[in-house]
Design a protein around this motif. Structure first.
Motif, PDB file in Angstrom:
ATOM      1  N   GLY A 133      -2.944  15.417   6.608  1.00 23.86           N
ATOM      2  CA  GLY A 133      -1.502  15.015   5.931  1.00 23.86           C
ATOM      3  C   GLY A 133      -1.100  13.411   6.044  1.00 23.86           C
ATOM      4  O   GLY A 133      -0.216  13.148   5.408  1.00 23.86           O
ATOM      5  N   GLU A 134      -1.633  12.824   7.066  1.00 24.15           N
ATOM      6  CA  GLU A 134      -1.156  11.474   7.109  1.00 24.15           C
ATOM      7  C   GLU A 134      -1.705  10.570   6.232  1.00 24.15           C
ATOM      8  O   GLU A 134      -2.899  10.687   5.413  1.00 24.15           O
ATOM      9  CB  GLU A 134      -1.542  11.033   8.676  1.00 24.15           C
ATOM     10  N   ARG A 135      -1.261   9.352   5.988  1.00 22.33           N
ATOM     11  CA  ARG A 135      -1.836   8.309   5.102  1.00 22.33           C
ATOM     12  C   ARG A 135      -1.992   6.947   5.964  1.00 22.33           C
ATOM     13  O   ARG A 135      -0.736   6.787   6.761  1.00 22.33           O
ATOM     14  CB  ARG A 135      -1.379   8.101   3.988  1.00 22.33           C
ATOM     15  N   CYS A 136      -3.056   6.429   6.039  1.00 19.96           N
ATOM     16  CA  CYS A 136      -3.243   5.207   6.794  1.00 19.96           C
ATOM     17  C   CYS A 136      -3.688   4.126   5.920  1.00 19.96           C
ATOM     18  O   CYS A 136      -4.519   4.071   5.050  1.00 19.96           O
ATOM     19  CB  CYS A 136      -4.121   5.549   7.850  1.00 19.96           C
ATOM     20  N   VAL A 137      -3.206   2.819   6.314  1.00 15.01           N
ATOM     21  CA  VAL A 137      -3.459   1.591   5.530  1.00 15.01           C
ATOM     22  C   VAL A 137      -4.207   0.723   6.441  1.00 15.01           C
ATOM     23  O   VAL A 137      -3.689   0.430   7.564  1.00 15.01           O
ATOM     24  CB  VAL A 137      -2.277   0.952   4.793  1.00 15.01           C
ATOM     25  N   PHE A 138      -5.254   0.322   5.929  1.00 18.03           N
ATOM     26  CA  PHE A 138      -6.285  -0.780   6.768  1.00 18.03           C
ATOM     27  C   PHE A 138      -6.123  -1.989   6.138  1.00 18.03           C
ATOM     28  O   PHE A 138      -6.484  -1.925   4.967  1.00 18.03           O
ATOM     29  CB  PHE A 138      -7.548  -0.065   7.102  1.00 18.03           C
ATOM     30  N   ASP A 139      -6.080  -3.013   6.931  1.00 22.33           N
ATOM     31  CA  ASP A 139      -6.136  -4.316   6.450  1.00 22.33           C
ATOM     32  C   ASP A 139      -7.521  -4.974   6.621  1.00 22.33           C
ATOM     33  O   ASP A 139      -7.851  -5.205   7.724  1.00 22.33           O
ATOM     34  CB  ASP A 139      -4.974  -5.328   7.068  1.00 22.33           C
ATOM     35  N   PHE A 140      -8.484  -5.090   5.512  1.00 20.89           N
ATOM     36  CA  PHE A 140      -9.564  -5.577   5.535  1.00 20.89           C
ATOM     37  C   PHE A 140      -9.921  -6.917   5.364  1.00 20.89           C
ATOM     38  O   PHE A 140     -10.730  -7.437   4.554  1.00 20.89           O
ATOM     39  CB  PHE A 140     -10.536  -4.807   4.600  1.00 20.89           C
ATOM     40  N   THR A 141      -8.673  -7.920   5.571  1.00 15.98           N
ATOM     41  CA  THR A 141      -8.853  -9.361   5.397  1.00 15.98           C
ATOM     42  C   THR A 141      -9.953  -9.817   6.181  1.00 15.98           C
ATOM     43  O   THR A 141      -9.957  -9.600   7.217  1.00 15.98           O
ATOM     44  CB  THR A 141      -7.382 -10.149   5.724  1.00 15.98           C
ATOM     45  N   GLY A 142     -10.820 -10.849   5.445  1.00 16.29           N
ATOM     46  CA  GLY A 142     -11.915 -11.476   6.245  1.00 16.29           C
ATOM     47  C   GLY A 142     -13.126 -10.546   5.892  1.00 16.29           C
ATOM     48  O   GLY A 142     -14.199 -11.051   6.143  1.00 16.29           O
ATOM     49  N   PHE A 143     -12.940  -9.411   5.175  1.00 20.27           N
ATOM     50  CA  PHE A 143     -14.307  -8.742   4.899  1.00 20.27           C
ATOM     51  C   PHE A 143     -14.454  -9.011   3.345  1.00 20.27           C
ATOM     52  O   PHE A 143     -13.705  -9.293   2.643  1.00 20.27           O
ATOM     53  CB  PHE A 143     -14.049  -7.080   5.066  1.00 20.27           C
ATOM     54  N   GLY A 176     -19.898   8.632   3.147  1.00 22.88           N
ATOM     55  CA  GLY A 176     -18.505   8.191   3.753  1.00 22.88           C
ATOM     56  C   GLY A 176     -18.066   6.774   2.957  1.00 22.88           C
ATOM     57  O   GLY A 176     -17.170   6.232   3.716  1.00 22.88           O
ATOM     58  N   GLY A 177     -19.035   6.196   2.454  1.00 24.22           N
ATOM     59  CA  GLY A 177     -18.668   4.650   1.907  1.00 24.22           C
ATOM     60  C   GLY A 177     -17.543   4.779   0.715  1.00 24.22           C
ATOM     61  O   GLY A 177     -17.181   5.889   0.234  1.00 24.22           O
ATOM     62  N   PHE A 178     -17.013   3.535   0.573  1.00 27.33           N
ATOM     63  CA  PHE A 178     -15.798   3.416  -0.530  1.00 27.33           C
ATOM     64  C   PHE A 178     -16.000   1.918  -1.147  1.00 27.33           C
ATOM     65  O   PHE A 178     -16.694   1.047  -0.427  1.00 27.33           O
ATOM     66  CB  PHE A 178     -14.533   3.650   0.024  1.00 27.33           C
ATOM     67  N   ASP A 179     -15.618   1.835  -2.245  1.00 23.74           N
ATOM     68  CA  ASP A 179     -15.639   0.682  -2.673  1.00 23.74           C
ATOM     69  C   ASP A 179     -14.219  -0.140  -2.556  1.00 23.74           C
ATOM     70  O   ASP A 179     -12.842   0.312  -2.404  1.00 23.74           O
ATOM     71  CB  ASP A 179     -15.715   0.531  -4.241  1.00 23.74           C
ATOM     72  N   TYR A 180     -14.335  -1.506  -2.398  1.00 27.12           N
ATOM     73  CA  TYR A 180     -13.136  -2.326  -1.944  1.00 27.12           C
ATOM     74  C   TYR A 180     -13.338  -3.793  -2.445  1.00 27.12           C
ATOM     75  O   TYR A 180     -14.411  -4.206  -2.295  1.00 27.12           O
ATOM     76  CB  TYR A 180     -12.504  -2.032  -0.659  1.00 27.12           C
ATOM     77  N   TYR A 181     -12.331  -4.581  -2.431  1.00 29.71           N
ATOM     78  CA  TYR A 181     -12.313  -6.108  -2.836  1.00 29.71           C
ATOM     79  C   TYR A 181     -12.414  -6.740  -1.712  1.00 29.71           C
ATOM     80  O   TYR A 181     -11.957  -6.235  -0.597  1.00 29.71           O
ATOM     81  CB  TYR A 181     -11.240  -6.249  -3.590  1.00 29.71           C
ATOM     82  N   MET A 182     -12.820  -7.956  -1.603  1.00 26.55           N
ATOM     83  CA  MET A 182     -12.817  -8.893  -0.650  1.00 26.55           C
ATOM     84  C   MET A 182     -11.264  -9.056  -0.189  1.00 26.55           C
ATOM     85  O   MET A 182     -10.334  -9.061  -0.858  1.00 26.55           O
ATOM     86  CB  MET A 182     -13.231 -10.386  -0.909  1.00 26.55           C
ATOM     87  N   ASP A 183     -10.852  -9.076   1.080  1.00 27.59           N
ATOM     88  CA  ASP A 183      -9.404  -9.203   1.731  1.00 27.59           C
ATOM     89  C   ASP A 183      -8.535  -8.191   1.172  1.00 27.59           C
ATOM     90  O   ASP A 183      -7.312  -8.344   1.038  1.00 27.59           O
ATOM     91  CB  ASP A 183      -8.811 -10.440   1.353  1.00 27.59           C
ATOM     92  N   ALA A 184      -8.997  -6.886   0.978  1.00 19.42           N
ATOM     93  CA  ALA A 184      -8.234  -5.693   0.458  1.00 19.42           C
ATOM     94  C   ALA A 184      -7.550  -5.290   1.559  1.00 19.42           C
ATOM     95  O   ALA A 184      -7.790  -5.090   2.832  1.00 19.42           O
ATOM     96  CB  ALA A 184      -9.142  -4.851  -0.170  1.00 19.42           C
ATOM     97  N   GLN A 185      -6.537  -4.655   1.030  1.00 15.87           N
ATOM     98  CA  GLN A 185      -5.682  -3.581   2.105  1.00 15.87           C
ATOM     99  C   GLN A 185      -6.076  -2.269   1.385  1.00 15.87           C
ATOM    100  O   GLN A 185      -5.815  -2.002   0.003  1.00 15.87           O
ATOM    101  CB  GLN A 185      -4.168  -3.687   1.807  1.00 15.87           C
ATOM    102  N   CYS A 186      -6.658  -1.114   2.119  1.00 16.04           N
ATOM    103  CA  CYS A 186      -7.040   0.172   1.825  1.00 16.04           C
ATOM    104  C   CYS A 186      -6.160   1.093   2.323  1.00 16.04           C
ATOM    105  O   CYS A 186      -6.012   1.360   3.513  1.00 16.04           O
ATOM    106  CB  CYS A 186      -8.349   0.388   2.094  1.00 16.04           C
ATOM    107  N   GLU A 187      -5.650   1.939   1.404  1.00 18.05           N
ATOM    108  CA  GLU A 187      -4.825   3.180   2.184  1.00 18.05           C
ATOM    109  C   GLU A 187      -5.692   4.345   1.787  1.00 18.05           C
ATOM    110  O   GLU A 187      -6.348   4.840   0.819  1.00 18.05           O
ATOM    111  CB  GLU A 187      -3.551   3.014   1.157  1.00 18.05           C
ATOM    112  N   PHE A 188      -5.659   5.150   2.783  1.00 14.33           N
ATOM    113  CA  PHE A 188      -6.554   6.395   2.771  1.00 14.33           C
ATOM    114  C   PHE A 188      -5.674   7.537   3.226  1.00 14.33           C
ATOM    115  O   PHE A 188      -4.757   7.492   4.065  1.00 14.33           O
ATOM    116  CB  PHE A 188      -7.548   6.578   4.001  1.00 14.33           C
ATOM    117  N   SER A 189      -5.711   8.590   2.250  1.00  9.35           N
ATOM    118  CA  SER A 189      -5.081  10.134   2.462  1.00  9.35           C
ATOM    119  C   SER A 189      -5.764  11.006   3.097  1.00  9.35           C
ATOM    120  O   SER A 189      -6.808  11.340   2.662  1.00  9.35           O
ATOM    121  CB  SER A 189      -4.727  10.510   1.375  1.00  9.35           C
ATOM    122  N   PHE A 190      -5.439  11.301   4.546  1.00 11.77           N
ATOM    123  CA  PHE A 190      -6.252  12.251   5.304  1.00 11.77           C
ATOM    124  C   PHE A 190      -5.811  13.602   5.055  1.00 11.77           C
ATOM    125  O   PHE A 190      -5.178  14.348   4.961  1.00 11.77           O
ATOM    126  CB  PHE A 190      -6.413  11.649   6.770  1.00 11.77           C
TER     127      PHE A 190
END
Length: 152
Positions: free
Chosen positions: A81-91, A138-152
């Protein structure tokens, strides 16, 4: 002798009566309790938890802040029920035409099993946001320096 037989009959009836159907109302089907928290981990192509110190923030369904922290060896804790935002800046992300430059990230549980079908949105605020569900690995697509929000 009659007292013994009567006593045994009363005891037998009591055991039968008290055992009943057991209460509960699941018709004999075990229902797994919903976990209150789960520990997940970001790993690389080799299964190594190298994605440490990734900033993340988790929110409850009513948008209250749950945690604002960094992953520890790629590990983080969340709850259904939580959603989490991860900062992948530098990836580098996964969208480069030359895959040798991509940083593939996979989400697994603490036993190492991939977590598929987790809804996500990744945005680098330049390109159109990527949305989808995590793949079977378990993989996912994302852009360089993206912020990704996951809904668990």
């Amino acid at each position: 002798m009659k007292k013994k037989i009567a006593g045994l009959m009363v005891a037998g009836v009591a055991v039968f009566t008290l055992s009943g159907c057991g209460g509960g109302g699941t018709d004999g089907v075990y229902v797994e309790p919903t976990p209150t928290t789960m520990t997940l981990m970001f790993i690389d192509d080799f299964g190594d938890p190298i994605y440490k110190d990734v900033p993340y923030t988790c929110y409850a369904s009513d948008n209250t802040l749950i945690i604002d922290d960094f992953t520890l060896s790629g590990e983080f804790t969340t709850a259904p029920g939580e959603r989490c935002v991860f900062d992948f800046t530098g990836f580098n992300g996964t969208m480069d035409i030359d895959p040798t430059f991509n940083d593939y990230i996979y989400i697994v549980d603490n036993a190492g099993y991939p977590k598929q079908d987790i809804y996500y949105t990744c945005d680098n605020y330049i390109d159109a946001p990527l949305t989808g569900r995590t793949y079977a690995d378990g993989g996912f697509d994302y852009y360089m320096d993206a912020q990704c929000e996951f809904s668990f």
